[in-house]
Every structure is written in C-alpha cells, then in structure tokens.
Write an enzyme that holds these catalytic residues in place. Structure first.
Site, PDB file in Angstrom:
ATOM      1  N   GLU A  80      -7.206   4.103   1.545  1.00 22.17           N
ATOM      2  CA  GLU A  80      -5.951   3.590   2.114  1.00 22.17           C
ATOM      3  C   GLU A  80      -4.742   4.307   1.532  1.00 22.17           C
ATOM      4  OE1 GLU A  80      -8.491   1.963   0.864  1.00 22.17           O
ATOM      5  OE2 GLU A  80      -8.698  -0.065   1.655  1.00 22.17           O
ATOM      6  N   CYS A  86      -8.249  -3.148  -1.813  1.00 23.63           N
ATOM      7  CA  CYS A  86      -8.021  -3.631  -3.177  1.00 23.63           C
ATOM      8  C   CYS A  86      -6.541  -3.992  -3.354  1.00 23.63           C
ATOM      9  CB  CYS A  86      -8.444  -2.571  -4.186  1.00 23.63           C
ATOM     10  SG  CYS A  86      -7.283  -1.206  -4.338  1.00 23.63           S
TER      11      CYS A  86
END
Ligand code: THU
Length: 157
Positions: free
Chosen positions: A74, A112
């Site tokens: 990401e 995360c």
C-alpha cells in the site's frame, strides 16, 4: 461519563457488484501480487490506486534482509503515486494478497496500521474520501474512506 460508539460502514461484494473502474483496479491489485518481492514472508501483496487524472498506479510489498527496511504494498503504491503525480488526488485503492501457499487469500486482506495512517495523509490531501477495496477470493469489502479504516486517527500536529 458519556459513551460514544464509533461505527464503520463495510459493504461485502462480489466481483459482479463492482463498476468497470473498480473491476479494473481489483484486477491490477491482483496482478501486482505477482510482482511482489517477498522472499522472507512469502506473503505477496498488491495495491492499485486510481487517481483523479485517470491513472492507475500500482505497487507490491518489497522485503529486505534487514526486515524493517522493507515496505508494504500500500505504501509502495501510495508513495510512488504521489511522487509520480504530485498534483493528482487519490480516488480509490484496491488491495489484494496471496498467502504463503501462493493462493489468493479467501478473505479480504486488511492493511496494517502504518499503511492506514500513510493512506490517510493522501485522503486529507484529496479533501474527499478515498474508497477502499479489500480483495479476497470469495468476496470484497468496500469501505467508503480511508478514515473509516482508522477511527480516531492522528491528523494534526
Ligand atoms: N504486507 C503488505 O504489503 N500489506 C499489508 O497490508 C500487510 C502486510 C506485507 C509486509 C510483508 O512484506 C508481508 O506482507 C508480511 O507481513
């Protein structure tokens, strides 16, 4: 004492429920998992970001022998997108993964904490919600914004 409940809205979808651009983005995130460099975890993650200029920028997780020096898919995608197109706004991000058996994860992958905080930065810059597609083999979660993934986020100094 006052109690407050913070709720998040999550839609559970199949591929058939996606519009054309979401479908394309999910395809990119899935194919990015094959470009991941994850010799240590063997957990291959791909991310694809749709920008308001119509571009799709992709990234995959990049690991390092000094573990903390690696980066999640990401953030690889987000930092690449904003360096390549500094004036473009993020619109949607799709995230997909293959597990240590090499197979797509049955359930949607969830980013995360550090990635949530990093992505939130680009949502704030965009001044409008960045939709999130968390892709699993069996179904997809669609969230209306990055901030919904990070309630009570740190947003100001
Ligand atoms: N990883 C990601 O790329 N994105 C996530 O959302 C979770 C974890 C990567 C980091 C590491 O390379 C591997 O997956 C195992 O944690």
């Amino acid at each position: 004492m006052k109690k407050r409940e913070i709720k998040i809205e999550v839609e559970q979808l199949t591929l058939d429920d996606l519009n054309e651009s979401e479908f394309e983005l999910v395809k990119c995130a899935k194919s990015q998992t094959y470009k991941s460099y994850a010799p240590y975890s063997k957990f291959n993650v791909g991310a694809a970001i749709l920008l308001d200029n119509g571009e799709i920028v992709c990234g995959s997780n990049q690991e390092n022998v000094a573990f903390p020096s690696g980066l999640c898919a990401e953030r690889t995608a987000a930092f690449y997108a904003h360096s390549k197109f500094p004036d473009a706004k993020f619109r949607t991000i799709a995230i997909a993964a293959r597990g240590t058996d090499g197979m797509p994860l049955p359930e949607p992958i969830s980013p995360c904490g550090a990635c949530r905080q990093s992505l939130l930065q680009y949502e704030l810059l965009a001044e409008s919600p960045v939709a999130v597609l968390l892709v699993g083999k069996d179904y997809i979660y669609r969230l209306p914004s990055v901030s919904s993934l990070l309630p009570l986020a740190f947003t100001s100094l």
